[in-house]
Design a protein around this motif. Structure first.
Motif, PDB file in Angstrom:
ATOM      1  N   LEU B 272      44.587  38.971  26.748  1.00  0.00           N
ATOM      2  CA  LEU B 272      43.932  40.083  27.411  1.00  0.00           C
ATOM      3  C   LEU B 272      43.247  39.610  28.683  1.00  0.00           C
ATOM      4  O   LEU B 272      43.277  40.276  29.709  1.00  0.00           O
ATOM      5  N   LYS B 273      42.641  38.445  28.591  1.00  0.00           N
ATOM      6  CA  LYS B 273      42.006  37.880  29.766  1.00  0.00           C
ATOM      7  C   LYS B 273      43.009  37.763  30.888  1.00  0.00           C
ATOM      8  O   LYS B 273      42.756  38.151  32.028  1.00  0.00           O
ATOM      9  N   TYR B 274      44.160  37.239  30.527  1.00  0.00           N
ATOM     10  CA  TYR B 274      45.181  36.991  31.540  1.00  0.00           C
ATOM     11  C   TYR B 274      45.629  38.288  32.190  1.00  0.00           C
ATOM     12  O   TYR B 274      45.647  38.410  33.412  1.00  0.00           O
ATOM     13  N   VAL B 275      45.985  39.262  31.362  1.00  0.00           N
ATOM     14  CA  VAL B 275      46.501  40.494  31.958  1.00  0.00           C
ATOM     15  C   VAL B 275      45.409  41.238  32.715  1.00  0.00           C
ATOM     16  O   VAL B 275      45.681  41.882  33.727  1.00  0.00           O
ATOM     17  N   ALA B 276      44.180  41.124  32.234  1.00  0.00           N
ATOM     18  CA  ALA B 276      43.095  41.784  32.947  1.00  0.00           C
ATOM     19  C   ALA B 276      42.938  41.182  34.336  1.00  0.00           C
ATOM     20  O   ALA B 276      42.765  41.899  35.328  1.00  0.00           O
ATOM     21  N   LEU B 277      43.035  39.876  34.392  1.00  0.00           N
ATOM     22  CA  LEU B 277      42.947  39.232  35.699  1.00  0.00           C
ATOM     23  C   LEU B 277      44.113  39.656  36.579  1.00  0.00           C
ATOM     24  O   LEU B 277      43.973  39.850  37.783  1.00  0.00           O
ATOM     25  N   LEU B 278      45.264  39.784  35.936  1.00  0.00           N
ATOM     26  CA  LEU B 278      46.450  40.232  36.658  1.00  0.00           C
ATOM     27  C   LEU B 278      46.186  41.596  37.292  1.00  0.00           C
ATOM     28  O   LEU B 278      46.500  41.833  38.465  1.00  0.00           O
ATOM     29  N   ALA B 279      45.578  42.472  36.495  1.00  0.00           N
ATOM     30  CA  ALA B 279      45.282  43.804  36.997  1.00  0.00           C
ATOM     31  C   ALA B 279      44.232  43.740  38.102  1.00  0.00           C
ATOM     32  O   ALA B 279      44.351  44.411  39.125  1.00  0.00           O
ATOM     33  N   PHE B 280      43.227  42.924  37.904  1.00  0.00           N
ATOM     34  CA  PHE B 280      42.216  42.736  38.945  1.00  0.00           C
ATOM     35  C   PHE B 280      42.873  42.319  40.244  1.00  0.00           C
ATOM     36  O   PHE B 280      42.533  42.789  41.316  1.00  0.00           O
ATOM     37  N   ASN B 281      43.826  41.408  40.093  1.00  0.00           N
ATOM     38  CA  ASN B 281      44.515  40.907  41.281  1.00  0.00           C
ATOM     39  C   ASN B 281      45.184  42.026  42.043  1.00  0.00           C
ATOM     40  O   ASN B 281      45.329  41.965  43.252  1.00  0.00           O
ATOM     41  N   ALA B 285      43.238  44.155  46.374  1.00  0.00           N
ATOM     42  CA  ALA B 285      43.699  44.441  47.733  1.00  0.00           C
ATOM     43  C   ALA B 285      43.051  45.723  48.262  1.00  0.00           C
ATOM     44  O   ALA B 285      42.708  45.810  49.437  1.00  0.00           O
ATOM     45  N   SER B 286      42.890  46.711  47.368  1.00  0.00           N
ATOM     46  CA  SER B 286      42.380  47.997  47.855  1.00  0.00           C
ATOM     47  C   SER B 286      40.885  48.158  47.615  1.00  0.00           C
ATOM     48  O   SER B 286      40.204  48.833  48.373  1.00  0.00           O
ATOM     49  N   HIS B 287      40.399  47.585  46.573  1.00  0.00           N
ATOM     50  CA  HIS B 287      38.985  47.778  46.251  1.00  0.00           C
ATOM     51  C   HIS B 287      38.253  46.444  46.081  1.00  0.00           C
ATOM     52  O   HIS B 287      37.786  46.121  44.989  1.00  0.00           O
ATOM     53  N   PRO B 288      38.175  45.681  47.133  1.00  0.00           N
ATOM     54  CA  PRO B 288      37.548  44.359  46.971  1.00  0.00           C
ATOM     55  C   PRO B 288      36.097  44.442  46.510  1.00  0.00           C
ATOM     56  O   PRO B 288      35.629  43.561  45.794  1.00  0.00           O
ATOM     57  N   HIS B 289      35.420  45.521  46.881  1.00  0.00           N
ATOM     58  CA  HIS B 289      33.995  45.567  46.529  1.00  0.00           C
ATOM     59  C   HIS B 289      33.812  45.705  45.023  1.00  0.00           C
ATOM     60  O   HIS B 289      32.889  45.136  44.446  1.00  0.00           O
ATOM     61  N   LEU B 290      34.749  46.446  44.378  1.00  0.00           N
ATOM     62  CA  LEU B 290      34.641  46.582  42.925  1.00  0.00           C
ATOM     63  C   LEU B 290      34.818  45.237  42.245  1.00  0.00           C
ATOM     64  O   LEU B 290      34.159  44.922  41.254  1.00  0.00           O
ATOM     65  N   ILE B 291      35.750  44.459  42.793  1.00  0.00           N
ATOM     66  CA  ILE B 291      36.020  43.167  42.181  1.00  0.00           C
ATOM     67  C   ILE B 291      34.851  42.224  42.412  1.00  0.00           C
ATOM     68  O   ILE B 291      34.483  41.443  41.538  1.00  0.00           O
ATOM     69  N   SER B 292      34.273  42.325  43.581  1.00  0.00           N
ATOM     70  CA  SER B 292      33.166  41.421  43.859  1.00  0.00           C
ATOM     71  C   SER B 292      32.039  41.612  42.860  1.00  0.00           C
ATOM     72  O   SER B 292      31.317  40.671  42.539  1.00  0.00           O
ATOM     73  N   MET B 293      31.943  42.838  42.350  1.00  0.00           N
ATOM     74  CA  MET B 293      30.904  43.065  41.355  1.00  0.00           C
ATOM     75  C   MET B 293      31.185  42.322  40.058  1.00  0.00           C
ATOM     76  O   MET B 293      30.284  42.044  39.285  1.00  0.00           O
ATOM     77  N   GLN B 294      32.425  42.028  39.828  1.00  0.00           N
ATOM     78  CA  GLN B 294      32.796  41.323  38.595  1.00  0.00           C
ATOM     79  C   GLN B 294      32.826  39.808  38.796  1.00  0.00           C
ATOM     80  O   GLN B 294      33.413  39.081  38.005  1.00  0.00           O
ATOM     81  N   GLN B 295      32.237  39.380  39.878  1.00  0.00           N
ATOM     82  CA  GLN B 295      32.302  37.979  40.248  1.00  0.00           C
ATOM     83  C   GLN B 295      31.966  37.026  39.104  1.00  0.00           C
ATOM     84  O   GLN B 295      32.641  36.029  38.884  1.00  0.00           O
ATOM     85  N   ASP B 315      43.475  32.902  42.165  1.00  0.00           N
ATOM     86  CA  ASP B 315      44.100  33.840  43.097  1.00  0.00           C
ATOM     87  C   ASP B 315      43.140  34.956  43.417  1.00  0.00           C
ATOM     88  O   ASP B 315      42.979  35.366  44.568  1.00  0.00           O
ATOM     89  N   LEU B 316      42.528  35.428  42.358  1.00  0.00           N
ATOM     90  CA  LEU B 316      41.593  36.517  42.498  1.00  0.00           C
ATOM     91  C   LEU B 316      40.427  36.100  43.375  1.00  0.00           C
ATOM     92  O   LEU B 316      39.978  36.853  44.237  1.00  0.00           O
ATOM     93  N   GLY B 317      39.974  34.900  43.127  1.00  0.00           N
ATOM     94  CA  GLY B 317      38.861  34.384  43.917  1.00  0.00           C
ATOM     95  C   GLY B 317      39.178  34.439  45.397  1.00  0.00           C
ATOM     96  O   GLY B 317      38.356  34.851  46.212  1.00  0.00           O
ATOM     97  N   ALA B 318      40.394  34.050  45.708  1.00  0.00           N
ATOM     98  CA  ALA B 318      40.787  34.056  47.111  1.00  0.00           C
ATOM     99  C   ALA B 318      40.750  35.466  47.675  1.00  0.00           C
ATOM    100  O   ALA B 318      40.443  35.669  48.841  1.00  0.00           O
ATOM    101  N   GLY B 319      41.050  36.449  46.823  1.00  0.00           N
ATOM    102  CA  GLY B 319      41.055  37.817  47.304  1.00  0.00           C
ATOM    103  C   GLY B 319      39.676  38.400  47.456  1.00  0.00           C
ATOM    104  O   GLY B 319      39.447  39.255  48.298  1.00  0.00           O
ATOM    105  N   MET B 320      38.740  37.955  46.630  1.00  0.00           N
ATOM    106  CA  MET B 320      37.467  38.677  46.601  1.00  0.00           C
ATOM    107  C   MET B 320      36.387  38.051  47.468  1.00  0.00           C
ATOM    108  O   MET B 320      35.322  38.626  47.619  1.00  0.00           O
ATOM    109  N   VAL B 321      36.653  36.897  48.029  1.00  0.00           N
ATOM    110  CA  VAL B 321      35.573  36.264  48.790  1.00  0.00           C
ATOM    111  C   VAL B 321      35.197  37.127  49.980  1.00  0.00           C
ATOM    112  O   VAL B 321      36.020  37.804  50.576  1.00  0.00           O
ATOM    113  N   ASN B 322      33.938  37.104  50.295  1.00  0.00           N
ATOM    114  CA  ASN B 322      33.469  37.726  51.527  1.00  0.00           C
ATOM    115  C   ASN B 322      32.382  36.835  52.109  1.00  0.00           C
ATOM    116  O   ASN B 322      32.114  35.745  51.595  1.00  0.00           O
ATOM    117  N   VAL B 323      31.792  37.332  53.161  1.00  0.00           N
ATOM    118  CA  VAL B 323      30.844  36.487  53.878  1.00  0.00           C
ATOM    119  C   VAL B 323      29.726  35.998  52.955  1.00  0.00           C
ATOM    120  O   VAL B 323      29.256  34.870  53.066  1.00  0.00           O
TER     121      VAL B 323
END
Lengths: 188, 989
Positions: B272-281, B285-295, B315-323
């Protein structure tokens, strides 16, 4: 769709190979061994999804582009480990990973019902039944049946005479498949 | 026969272990034709397992298959149904189709569902199957009284077909919707959701309809797989983006994310962890702010014992980073790298490993290591990381930081520090990769592709990028480079090389050479550059070193030689002699490239040393060669980053003939040189050295490669008249910039910029560090190239940066690009964009060429219409004609659309450069005409066929009809096949 179903044991000996595309025997063997090395090194706590083995990973860019969410390339390898056997399914992105896990579960449960408490030996000596069971569930890479009862029923209809489970227990008797098709002893 | 069947069964078993059984194919056929069911089954099984497309007996099997498909016994009948998908060929499909179709209405649901699946595979190799089969399949789906498992099977097939031709399945949506709502079968529901995910982009109204049941399912379903697929469908179907009311969209998005979070945290199941991360990934792309909350959760997953979960999280980390969070994320990863032990990380181990791999120097040399490492790691599986994973982390860190040309980074000093630390953490595999690309022909292209795989080169690349792009931290970068070089001094040198750090040395040497002015101790860097141990490095690195040496030397000389005294003279000659001493053995280096460069340099150095000795003390300035000539070799222009596409846009000079010999009387010249005409050989040497650009320069800016090297004195640069051709956008930008910098005392106007030497600018920039100086004041170079003019323009990234409040401001230079002059250039660029863009059509073309293993080729289905009317089984030929014409038109339209898309994409890229619109427009028209023309060609023969078609109308009987249709179909195929060629043709524009 599903590209291949593999079953092998803890030492990498294949017990069932079913490829839904035509492949050379040598390539099949290489693929099996590659997947086996991947699988065998995973701790039991790890998740049941494998990275693509080198043989399949030749077209990495083809994986899910935004314009075309699906394509024909196999991208998903799901496995499940039961006692001494690994069950592996290679599929494209149109299949759901979690659903495939359930499918493997159904497959194993069906075997368990057919053989009553299935073990690796049953599969070795009745691998025809194994194929028949799989044939009831997946035809040409498309899943046709997921209901446990119907699968079992279908196999039993075909087999008419149900396989005897003592075959697995006393392999030396060499009964094999009833109907005169005794699979002799002494071969692995 | 019993015996034979038994033997065959054993053979099948052996086949599973890799023994070839193709020799037995005739026996297989024999057993297949047995009357006893069980024997027959063995035969069919053998056929499944061993028959290939080229198996000859397949032809003989056709009749048998036909017979068995029509067998009265259900089990016997299902045997060929199950077998067919494995052995099907298009000719077999053609002859079996008519027998299979009636099975769709067989009384046994088991048979029906298997037939559906078999027909699907038939359709893959022989698309016409669908024409006759689809109406029946559709009926099966629509029939509410149908056996549930048959419906499920049909849904599976429809789903498989669905993503290939989503348009044709829109009409099924209502029925599918009903099935989804009250189906009760999870597997089927998952499939339907998957199908809907591909349908929604085509029919936006579906989203609204789907939202309530999906939300309901997400909230209530106990089945994790269904829950996950619902979320997945929501994401992939673009429902998150597509909802009208922003509130609704946000609601479902946060519901999904919340559920996914639950999957990770509560369940503790790795799957479940794996697929959840897959879904997060997918959401990221479209909702980075939502993902950042799950940091927190995601960073937790980075520490997960399972490597594949870690990779996903990474992979996800690379997508969610911001300043805001980049420092935290990178630090965490660095910590992980630092703390985790790795086999063979120590210097001793690294060295012995390096020696072991060195002689092999091929790709196979890497493999055993890669397979072994995870094995050894699994013993202490808690902390140890496999080398590939480490490499991935390093690459990810670099990706995160360099995203959008460093838009996330606020503190470049920190970044340089990170880079330096990463160098020390590079796993040992780097070395063999480096060796690999040396041995395999060292063209630049080769070099740059294999660099991508090598972690340490990637770090080097980053370091160089920072040094080039961010002028304010250039000093720090050079300092770092220097320290890396001097780590190399003495024993540490080898340690670095052995640990896979060798790849970085190339870049480090380049930085030190290019920005030597900023380096604190030039002597020190020269020392490390001409250290005797350098000679044992790989040729690629030595080449870079060789380029750096004269640059450093020159800077030392030009700094010191202003006042000329005897002590300076001895020092200089000592330095030059040391360099000569270093170069002499290299002149006989096995690698040609090294040899060539060192010989060139050696001659220059000898001339220099002569000049020093002959130069009297009476002058108060040093010898002219050292003070003036040599610095001019290297301080021509500031090097700016150039976009990778720029090279393509450089027009090919008309008078360029690559076949012509450069100098026809080369032998005579050589002879002359032998006779010792010093003056001439000196000049020639000078020229050749001058015209040869240092290699690292080339790798950042390919455009500079083929340009004639700019001479500082050349008057042609003053011809600014041609720059009137510059497009509006550039002019406007320039004006803006001028406006902005009007009051800036440090800014020097545009017109002075083209004077050739840019060193004053460099100094100005440096001295103004910290103030609001724009990087734009980097000179705009007008290089004269025949009649064409090239404008390299440092784009202004400054404007948006200035708005942010930061303690320290960093200017990041963007890639330079070249604008077009004429359509010809524009086209060549379009062609290039086509090859680089991940365009759908291109994918298809490529896929055809390089098909993956196990892949089913369904491209035939792509051009197949299913939206034929319900009575299609008895469809008339006229209708077919029309359908085919429509298909053809559709295909042409598709081609046109793709082309437009590509063009638009390329135009978008050019937008800032302001490509002339007329040029592309003209092209478009031409193309259209051509397309129409070819369409007309195809239509012409069709006209003749219409009378025949009328005859068929009368005939109309089912079986008789199939054959003429096939024939015609073959004719029709031809234009369809020609289609990819069209595309290729287009690409060659």
């Amino acid at each position: 769709m599903i590209n291949a179903v593999l079953v092998f044991n803890n030492s990498g000996q294949p017990r069932l190979t079913k490829f839904y595309t035509q492949l050379d025997t040598s390539v099949q063997q290489r693929l099996i061994s590659e997947i086996f090395t991947l699988v065998a090194n995973r701790p039991s706590s790890a998740c049941n999804f494998l990275p693509l083995p080198p043989l399949l990973a030749t077209t990495p860019s083809a994986a899910a582009t935004p314009t075309q969410p699906h394509n024909d390339t196999p991208s998903l390898i799901t496995y499940r480990h039961y006692a001494t056997l690994y069950f592996i399914m290679i599929s494209t992105s149109t299949e759901s990973p979690l659903a495939l896990l359930d499918l493997i579960q159904v497959f194993v449960e069906a075997l368990d019902r057919l053989f009553e408490n299935v073990c690796e030996l049953d599969l070795i000596f009745n691998f025809e039944t194994l194929h028949a069971t799989l044939g009831e569930m997946i035809v040409g890479g498309v899943v046709v049946e997921t209901g446990l009862d119907k699968v079992v029923k279908g196999v039993r209809e075909q087999g008419k005479v149900k396989k005897r489970r003592e075959v697995g227990l006393s392999a030396a008797d060499g009964l094999g498949v009833v109907g005169g098709l005794g699979m002799g002893r002494g071969w692995r | 026969m019993d015996l034979k069947a038994t033997a065959l069964l054993k053979l099948i078993y052996l086949e599973m272990f890799g023994h070839d059984m193709s020799w037995a194919s005739f026996h297989v056929l024999e057993v297949m034709s047995c009357t006893k069911y069980l024997q027959k089954r063995v035969g069919y099984l053998a056929a499944v397992q061993s028959f290939r497309a080229d198996t000859e007996v397949l032809m003989l099997a056709t009749n048998l298959l036909k017979k068995d498909v029509c067998s009265p016994l259900a089990p016997t009948m299902s045997l060929p149904l199950v077998t067919l998908p494995h052995i099907i060929t298009s000719s077999l499909a053609l002859s079996l189709l008519s027998d299979l179709l009636p099975r769709l209405s067989h009384s046994n649901p088991n048979i029906r569902k298997k037939t559906v699946a078999a027909l699907f595979r038939l359709a893959l190799v022989y698309p016409d199957t669908l024409r006759s089969a689809w109406p029946k399949i559709k009926d099966l789906l629509m029939d509410e009284d149908e056996d549930s498992s048959v419906t499920a099977a049909v849904v599976n097939v429809v789903c498989e077909l669905g993503w290939r031709r989503p348009k044709d399945f829109l009409s099924l949506a209502p029925r599918l919707f009903d099935l989804l709502v009250d189906g009760g079968n999870n597997w089927m529901a998952i499939k339907i959701i998957k199908l809907f995910a591909t349908l929604t982009p085509l029919e936006p109204r579906l989203i609204k309809k789907l939202l309530p049941p999906l939300t309901n399912l997400i909230r209530t379903t106990p089945a994790m797989s269904l829950l996950y697929e619902c979320i997945n469908g929501v994401i992939q179907g673009g429902i998150l983006e597509g909802t009208d009311g922003a509130r609704e969209g946000e609601e479902i998005a946060s519901l999904c994310v919340g559920k996914l979070r639950g999957m990770i945290v509560v369940e503790g199941d790795p799957n479940l962890k794996y697929v959840a991360l897959l879904a997060f990934n997918r959401i990221v792309a479209s909702h980075p702010h939502l993902i950042s909350m799950q940091q927190d959760v995601i960073l937790g997953c980075i520490e997960d014992p399972d490597v594949s979960i870690r990779l996903q999280a990474l992979d996800l980390g690379a997508g969610m980073v911001n300043v805001d969070n980049i420092v935290a994320v990178v630090e965490r990863l660095m910590q992980q790298l630092r703390n985790a032990p790795i086999a063979g990380k120590g210097f001793d181990d690294g060295r012995s490993h390096g020696v072991g791999v060195e002689p092999a120097a091929d790709s196979d040399g890497e493999d055993p290591e890669e397979t072994l490492r995870p094995a050894s790691d699994s013993q202490d599986e808690t902390t140890a990381l496999p080398a590939e994973y480490r490499t991935t982390i390093i690459h990810r860190i670099l990706d995160m930081c360099s995203k959008n040309t460093y838009s996330n980074i606020t503190d470049f000093e920190w970044y340089i520090d990170v880079l330096i630390q990463l160098v020390k953490l590079v796993p040992t595999t780097g070395r063999s990769t480096l060796e690999l690309y040396e041995s395999g022909g060292r063209t630049l292209k080769n070099l740059s592709t294999s660099q991508a795989t090598d972690a340490s080169s990637a770090i080097g690349l980053e370091l160089r990028n920072v040094a080039v792009r961010v002028s304010t931290v250039r000093a720090e970068a050079v300092k770092a480079a220097n320290s890396l070089l001097s780590v190399s001094g003495g024993e540490g040198f080898f340690a670095l090389g052995g640990a896979g750090g060798e790849g970085i040395l190339t870049f480090v040497a380049w930085i030190v050479g290019e920005y030597v002015d900023g380096s604190v101790s030039s002597y020190h860097s020269l020392d490390s550059l001409i250290h005797p141990k350098v000679q044992s490095l790989s040729p690629v690195v030595i080449c870079a070193y060789l380029q750096a040496i004269p640059k450093v030397l020159t800077s030392i000389v030009s700094q010191r030689l202003l006042d000329w005294s005897s002590e300076h003279k001895t020092m200089m000659s000592l330095l030059v002699v040391r360099v000569i001493h270093f170069l002499e053995p290299l002149a006989m280096h096995p690698s040609l490239e090294v040899q060539e460069r060192s010989v060139e340099l050696l001659e220059l150095m000898r001339v220099a040393s002569q000049a020093i000795t002959s130069h009297g003390l009476e002058n108060d300035r040093g010898p002219l060669l050292l003070t003036r000539a040599m610095p001019q070799l290297f301080t021509g222009f500031e090097l700016n980053p150039v976009a990778p596409t720029a090279q393509r846009k450089v027009p090919l000079p008309n008078d360029l003939n690559l076949g012509a010999p450069i100098n026809k009387n080369l032998p005579r010249l050589l002879q002359l040189a032998d006779q010792g005409l010093l003056a001439e050989s000196e000049a020639a040497e000078f020229e050749s050295f001058y015209n040869k650009r240092p290699v690292p320069t080339v790798s950042i800016g390919p455009a500079f490669d083929i340009l004639p090297s700019p001479r500082p004195e050349a008057s042609s640069y003053q011809q600014t008249g041609e720059s009137t051709q510059d497009t509006d956008a550039v002019m406007r930008k320039r004006n803006e910039r001028r406006e902005r910098n009007k009051d800036d005392p440090f800014y020097i106007g545009n017109d002075d910029v083209s004077s050739g030497t840019s060193t004053p600018f460099h100094d100005i920039l440096r001295s103004a560090n910290g103030e609001d100086v724009d990087v734009d004041s980097i000179p705009i170079m007008n290089l004269d190239l025949g009649d064409k003019i090239l404008t390299a323009d440092a784009s202004d990234s400054g404007t948006q940066k200035q708005k942010r409040k930061r303690p320290k401001k960093f200017e990041i230079a963007k890639d330079e690009n070249i604008e077009y002059e004429n359509p010809a250039v524009a086209q060549s660029d379009t062609a290039f964009v086509r090859t680089t863009n991940d365009n759908g059509s291109l994918h298809r073309v490529r896929d055809k060429i390089k098909k993956s293993l196990l892949q089913v080729d369904s491209s035939g289905l792509g051009s197949f219409p299913l939206d034929t009317s319900g009575s299609a089984a008895e469809q008339l030929d006229v209708e077919r004609q029309e359908a085919e014409n429509a298909e053809m038109a559709k295909a042409l339209a598709e081609v046109e659309r793709l082309r437009l898309e590509m063009q638009r994409a390329s135009e978008r890229i050019q937008a800032t450069d302001g490509a002339p619109a007329e040029g592309t427009l003209v092209k478009k028209k031409k193309r259209k005409q051509k397309l129409k023309h070819s369409a007309g060609d195809i239509e012409a023969p069709d006209g003749n066929l219409y009378p025949e078609a009328d005859n068929d109308l009368i005939r109309g009987s089912y079986d008789a009809e199939a054959i003429p249709v096939m024939k015609k179909k073959k004719k029709k195929r031809k234009p369809a096949i020609a289609k990819p060629d069209d595309k290729k043709e287009m690409e060659s524009f």
